[in-house]
Every structure is written in structure tokens, then in C-alpha cells.
Design a protein around this motif. Structure first.
Motif, PDB file in Angstrom:
ATOM      1  N   PHE A 137       0.655  -0.875  -0.126  1.00 36.26           N
ATOM      2  CA  PHE A 137       0.795  -0.169   0.139  1.00 36.26           C
ATOM      3  C   PHE A 137       0.698   0.886  -0.177  1.00 36.26           C
ATOM      4  O   PHE A 137       0.183   2.066   0.300  1.00 36.26           O
ATOM      5  CB  PHE A 137      -1.324  -0.347   1.224  1.00 36.26           C
ATOM      6  N   GLN A 138       2.244   0.930  -0.083  1.00 39.64           N
ATOM      7  CA  GLN A 138       2.838   2.135  -0.827  1.00 39.64           C
ATOM      8  C   GLN A 138       3.341   2.894   1.040  1.00 39.64           C
ATOM      9  O   GLN A 138       3.378   4.110   0.702  1.00 39.64           O
ATOM     10  CB  GLN A 138       2.907   2.944  -1.807  1.00 39.64           C
ATOM     11  N   LEU A 139       3.356   2.562   1.817  1.00 42.67           N
ATOM     12  CA  LEU A 139       3.573   2.629   3.645  1.00 42.67           C
ATOM     13  C   LEU A 139       5.246   1.923   3.898  1.00 42.67           C
ATOM     14  O   LEU A 139       4.594   1.097   4.125  1.00 42.67           O
ATOM     15  CB  LEU A 139       2.027   2.461   4.109  1.00 42.67           C
ATOM     16  N   ARG A 140       5.104   2.945   3.859  1.00 45.90           N
ATOM     17  CA  ARG A 140       6.789   2.442   4.187  1.00 45.90           C
ATOM     18  C   ARG A 140       7.791   3.139   5.841  1.00 45.90           C
ATOM     19  O   ARG A 140       6.773   3.799   6.170  1.00 45.90           O
ATOM     20  CB  ARG A 140       8.134   3.016   4.121  1.00 45.90           C
ATOM     21  N   VAL A 141       7.642   1.555   6.770  1.00 46.18           N
ATOM     22  CA  VAL A 141       7.944   1.705   7.903  1.00 46.18           C
ATOM     23  C   VAL A 141       9.262   2.519   7.878  1.00 46.18           C
ATOM     24  O   VAL A 141      10.128   1.297   7.316  1.00 46.18           O
ATOM     25  CB  VAL A 141       7.696   0.918   8.826  1.00 46.18           C
ATOM     26  N   ALA A 142       9.490   3.589   8.879  1.00 41.66           N
ATOM     27  CA  ALA A 142      11.077   3.923   9.375  1.00 41.66           C
ATOM     28  C   ALA A 142      11.429   3.879  10.400  1.00 41.66           C
ATOM     29  O   ALA A 142      13.002   4.325  10.796  1.00 41.66           O
ATOM     30  CB  ALA A 142      10.315   5.887   8.887  1.00 41.66           C
ATOM     31  N   GLY A 143      10.697   3.625  11.541  1.00 43.06           N
ATOM     32  CA  GLY A 143      11.015   3.192  12.619  1.00 43.06           C
ATOM     33  C   GLY A 143       9.132   2.663  13.743  1.00 43.06           C
ATOM     34  O   GLY A 143       9.321   2.648  13.131  1.00 43.06           O
ATOM     35  N   PRO A 144      10.559   2.670  15.005  1.00 47.71           N
ATOM     36  CA  PRO A 144       9.369   1.837  16.198  1.00 47.71           C
ATOM     37  C   PRO A 144       8.575   3.461  16.082  1.00 47.71           C
ATOM     38  O   PRO A 144       8.883   4.226  16.324  1.00 47.71           O
ATOM     39  CB  PRO A 144      11.158   2.146  17.089  1.00 47.71           C
TER      40      PRO A 144
END
Length: 126
Positions: free
Chosen positions: A115-122
Motif C-alpha cells: 500500500f506504499q506505506l514505508r515503516v521508518a522506525g519504532p
């Protein structure tokens, strides 16, 4: 958001979707993308105090958040589509009194890329 903008959301003829649990909070799709020609979607979040999503970047849409003093938040996403990710990773709310459903943060993060959602950290800490 202006009073006129809030009125447009509350006067919208489409009934709000059924609530579902997402990351420990209650969520509803107020305006699905199917009602706007996929130009936008509107979701409502009743967040749990002290809980936050992982830091993330929406690469496929813009988002605007409206926050009330009661930890209720409304988010407008444009274009629409991300509401399907929330639904896919949620679980139904059976009754208003029930405790939030458990969730698998690993599975939620793993499904984000589609879904073009990028996790960048906690999640951020207080």
C-alpha cells in the motif's frame, strides 16, 4: 478544518462503516474511496492513550489529521486506497464494551509495502 469542512463530513449522506480494531484502537471508515471516485477517504480513530503506530511514511497519498481533545482523530487521505490496508489489518468490534483485539505488529508492517506505506522506525516514546 473550517466549520464548513466539518459540516461536509458530518452531513455526508453515506453511513459510516462498522468499527474495527486497529493497533489497539477503534477505527471506522467514514468516507470510503468508492464514494469519492478514489480521490480521498476519511477515517476516524479512537486512539488508546500512550499507544502510537511505528514511525512511517505514506508514499502513495497525502494525509491531513484533525484531533479532538477526547483522543478522537479524523484523517483525510488523498488519493484513497489506504483505508483498505487499515481494514485488512483490523478485526471487527463485536460490542462497545469489549476490550481491544490483539494484533500482530509484524504482519501489519509486512503488509504495508503493498500500500506504499514505508515503516521508518519504532513508535515514538513520550
Amino acid at each position: 478544518m473550517t466549520q464548513m469542512g466539518l459540516s461536509l463530513l458530518t452531513d455526508f449522506a453515506l453511513p459510516a462503516g462498522d468499527p474495527f480494531w486497529f493497533l489497539g484502537g477503534r477505527t471506522r471508515v467514514l468516507v470510503p474511496g468508492s464514494a469519492t471516485g478514489s480521490t480521498m477517504s476519511v477515517l476516524e480513530f479512537d486512539e488508546v492513550q500512550g499507544q502510537a503506530p511505528p514511525l512511517h511514511i505514506h508514499e502513495g497519498e497525502e494525509e491531513v489529521w484533525i484531533v479532538s481533545p477526547r483522543l478522537r482523530m479524523v484523517a483525510v487521505f488523498a488519493p484513497a486506497g489506504i483505508e483498505e490496508w487499515f481494514r485488512k489489518n483490523g478485526s471487527p468490534v463485536s460490542s462497545p464494551e469489549e476490550a481491544p483485539a490483539s494484533f500482530d505488529i509484524g504482519a501489519i508492517v509486512a503488509s504495508a509495502e503493498a500500500f506504499q506505506l514505508r515503516v521508518a522506525g519504532p513508535p515514538p516514546t513520550a
